[in-house]
Scaffold this active site. Structure first.
Site, mmCIF file in Angstrom:
data_model
loop_
_atom_site.group_PDB
_atom_site.id
_atom_site.type_symbol
_atom_site.label_atom_id
_atom_site.label_comp_id
_atom_site.label_asym_id
_atom_site.label_seq_id
_atom_site.Cartn_x
_atom_site.Cartn_y
_atom_site.Cartn_z
ATOM 1 N N LYS A 13 28.963 43.430 41.883
ATOM 2 C CA LYS A 13 28.519 44.773 41.480
ATOM 3 C C LYS A 13 27.001 44.810 41.262
ATOM 4 C CE LYS A 13 31.109 44.646 37.753
ATOM 5 N NZ LYS A 13 31.713 43.289 37.804
ATOM 6 N N ARG A 88 35.342 50.910 31.588
ATOM 7 C CA ARG A 88 36.087 49.663 31.642
ATOM 8 C C ARG A 88 37.432 49.771 30.947
ATOM 9 N NH1 ARG A 88 31.850 45.901 32.169
ATOM 10 N NH2 ARG A 88 32.410 43.731 32.096
ATOM 11 N N ARG A 127 25.462 31.304 38.988
ATOM 12 C CA ARG A 127 24.518 32.441 38.929
ATOM 13 C C ARG A 127 23.281 32.109 38.105
ATOM 14 N NH1 ARG A 127 26.606 38.272 37.285
ATOM 15 N NH2 ARG A 127 27.601 37.090 35.591
ATOM 16 N N ARG A 160 23.382 33.259 32.066
ATOM 17 C CA ARG A 160 23.971 34.085 31.016
ATOM 18 C C ARG A 160 24.854 33.235 30.116
ATOM 19 N NH1 ARG A 160 26.343 39.482 33.809
ATOM 20 N NH2 ARG A 160 28.049 39.095 32.330
ATOM 21 N N ARG A 171 37.092 36.988 30.142
ATOM 22 C CA ARG A 171 36.557 38.164 30.837
ATOM 23 C C ARG A 171 37.542 38.645 31.905
ATOM 24 N NH1 ARG A 171 30.969 35.767 32.592
ATOM 25 N NH2 ARG A 171 30.637 37.762 33.629
HETATM 26 P P1 AP5 Z 1 26.951 39.631 40.540
HETATM 27 O O1 AP5 Z 1 26.658 40.693 41.536
HETATM 28 O O2 AP5 Z 1 25.872 39.298 39.554
HETATM 29 O O3 AP5 Z 1 28.341 39.939 39.780
HETATM 30 P P2 AP5 Z 1 28.819 41.215 38.955
HETATM 31 O O4 AP5 Z 1 29.949 41.870 39.704
HETATM 32 O O5 AP5 Z 1 27.668 42.076 38.576
HETATM 33 O O6 AP5 Z 1 29.492 40.467 37.729
HETATM 34 P P3 AP5 Z 1 29.152 40.441 36.178
HETATM 35 O O7 AP5 Z 1 29.494 39.059 35.713
HETATM 36 O O8 AP5 Z 1 27.796 40.948 35.870
HETATM 37 O O9 AP5 Z 1 30.229 41.457 35.665
HETATM 38 P P4 AP5 Z 1 30.847 41.600 34.281
HETATM 39 O O10 AP5 Z 1 31.629 42.820 34.476
HETATM 40 O O11 AP5 Z 1 31.598 40.435 33.782
HETATM 41 O O12 AP5 Z 1 29.567 41.664 33.299
HETATM 42 P P5 AP5 Z 1 28.864 42.866 32.545
HETATM 43 O O13 AP5 Z 1 27.428 42.537 32.477
HETATM 44 O O14 AP5 Z 1 29.273 44.183 33.090
HETATM 45 O O15 AP5 Z 1 27.360 38.291 41.329
HETATM 46 C C1 AP5 Z 1 27.701 37.094 40.684
HETATM 47 C C2 AP5 Z 1 27.121 35.881 41.428
HETATM 48 O O16 AP5 Z 1 27.690 35.793 42.727
HETATM 49 C C3 AP5 Z 1 25.602 35.941 41.642
HETATM 50 O O17 AP5 Z 1 25.053 34.668 41.473
HETATM 51 C C4 AP5 Z 1 25.446 36.421 43.096
HETATM 52 O O18 AP5 Z 1 24.259 35.908 43.678
HETATM 53 C C5 AP5 Z 1 26.699 35.877 43.761
HETATM 54 N N1 AP5 Z 1 27.231 36.802 44.779
HETATM 55 C C6 AP5 Z 1 27.275 38.169 44.736
HETATM 56 N N2 AP5 Z 1 27.868 38.670 45.834
HETATM 57 C C7 AP5 Z 1 28.220 37.593 46.601
HETATM 58 C C8 AP5 Z 1 28.883 37.470 47.868
HETATM 59 N N3 AP5 Z 1 29.295 38.558 48.560
HETATM 60 N N4 AP5 Z 1 29.097 36.211 48.359
HETATM 61 C C9 AP5 Z 1 28.669 35.120 47.650
HETATM 62 N N5 AP5 Z 1 28.042 35.183 46.457
HETATM 63 C C10 AP5 Z 1 27.812 36.409 45.937
HETATM 64 O O19 AP5 Z 1 29.511 42.766 31.071
HETATM 65 C C11 AP5 Z 1 29.228 41.710 30.190
HETATM 66 C C12 AP5 Z 1 29.882 41.962 28.829
HETATM 67 O O20 AP5 Z 1 29.333 43.146 28.225
HETATM 68 C C13 AP5 Z 1 31.404 42.221 28.828
HETATM 69 O O21 AP5 Z 1 32.130 41.021 28.822
HETATM 70 C C14 AP5 Z 1 31.577 43.050 27.536
HETATM 71 O O22 AP5 Z 1 31.568 42.221 26.401
HETATM 72 C C15 AP5 Z 1 30.315 43.899 27.509
HETATM 73 N N6 AP5 Z 1 30.486 45.216 28.175
HETATM 74 C C16 AP5 Z 1 29.762 45.687 29.245
HETATM 75 N N7 AP5 Z 1 30.170 46.918 29.593
HETATM 76 C C17 AP5 Z 1 31.175 47.254 28.738
HETATM 77 C C18 AP5 Z 1 32.019 48.398 28.606
HETATM 78 N N8 AP5 Z 1 31.908 49.457 29.446
HETATM 79 N N9 AP5 Z 1 32.947 48.395 27.618
HETATM 80 C C19 AP5 Z 1 33.071 47.355 26.776
HETATM 81 N N10 AP5 Z 1 32.316 46.230 26.848
HETATM 82 C C20 AP5 Z 1 31.372 46.179 27.831
HETATM 83 ZN ZN ZN Z 2 26.703 42.522 36.690
#
Ligand code: AP5
Ligand code: ZN
Length: 213
Positions: A13, A88, A127, A160, A171
């Site tokens: 994402k 979410r 990552r 992270r 997660r």
């Molecule tokens: P990347 O694109 O960075 O992954 P992502 O989908 O953004 O995953 P996240 O880990 O950021 O999602 P998340 O939902 O767990 O975290 P968030 O910050 O929202 O890609 C990952 C890696 O793979 C990178 O190294 C990239 O280079 C590689 N890659 C990408 N695409 C690739 C491909 N096609 N092929 C190969 N490699 C690839 O949330 C964090 C925390 O915040 C949550 O746990 C929660 O505590 C809180 N939070 C956030 N939003 C909310 C909400 N709405 N409600 C409640 N709590 C929330």
């Molecule tokens: Zn992300």
């Protein structure tokens, strides 16, 4: 365009959103990034959210709904936005739809980053992030020119705190239990497009462009 990108941790994402944002002049609103900035700045919101995030659990709906309510009213977001990491839970989705209805708008598309859980641990544990810009690298799939340093600024990269195999399990559990129902919620409204998020990044970008054209 008012878009949601949805999918498990590591599904891509945060990698794809900046590309789409530039192409369509949208705001990229990532609740995870906003929360991490609040944690780093030790704001009251950040202090509240830190422990929950470190465990890989979801912070309360009210906290994030408040953040998004403010963000989508920004003048710079009136052309449209990409919501990344929000909604979410079904409660967050219902609140979002209410906020948009008040503005006379709605979500146009929900882009579902469908991928098998088994691929995600390697993506998450490899990552590396340049925090000031949000640029993301991967030690194997998208390595920086110099290991540990940002290509553009030469500044150090960080990992992270929640990017461990152990926290990933929580997660993923949160995703399957609380976030997958959000996909069904929007599927009933006919708004969901499924992507093959296990493909290489460039191929995922092409799928996204097709979905949005
Ligand atoms: P990347 O694109 O960075 O992954 P992502 O989908 O953004 O995953 P996240 O880990 O950021 O999602 P998340 O939902 O767990 O975290 P968030 O910050 O929202 O890609 C990952 C890696 O793979 C990178 O190294 C990239 O280079 C590689 N890659 C990408 N695409 C690739 C491909 N096609 N092929 C190969 N490699 C690839 O949330 C964090 C925390 O915040 C949550 O746990 C929660 O505590 C809180 N939070 C956030 N939003 C909310 C909400 N709405 N409600 C409640 N709590 C929330
Ligand atoms: Zn992300």
């Amino acid at each position: 365009k008012r878009l949601i990108v949805i999918g498990p941790p590591g599904s891509g994402k945060g990698t794809q959103s900046p590309i789409i944002k530039d192409e369509y002049c949208l705001c990229h609103l990532a609740t995870g990034d906003m929360l991490r900035a609040a944690v780093a700045a030790k704001t009251p919101l950040g202090i509240k959210a830190k422990e929950t995030m470190d465990k890989g659990e979801l912070v309360s709906d009210d906290l994030v709904v408040g953040i998004i309510d403010d963000a989508i009213k920004r003048p710079s977001c009136q052309k449209g936005f990409i919501l990344d990491g929000f909604p979410r839970t079904v409660v967050q989705a219902e609140k979002l739809d209410e906020m948009l209805a008040k503005q006379g708008s709605k979500i146009d598309k929900v882009l579902n980053f469908a991928i098998d859980d088994a691929i995600l641990e390697e993506r998450i544990t490899g990552r590396w992030i340049h925090q000031p810009s949000g640029r993301t690298y991967h030690s194997k799939f998208a390595p920086p020119k110099v290991s540990g340093f940002d290509d553009v600024t030469g500044e150090p990269l960080i990992q992270r705190k929640d990017d461990t195999a152990g926290v990933l399990k929580s997660r993923l559990e949160a995703f399957h239990q609380q976030t997958e129902p959000v996909i069904d919620y929007y599927a009933k409204k006919g708004a969901v497009v499924n992507l093959h998020a296990e493909k290489p990044p460039k191929e995922v970008t092409v799928e996204l462009q097709k979905a949005l054209s």
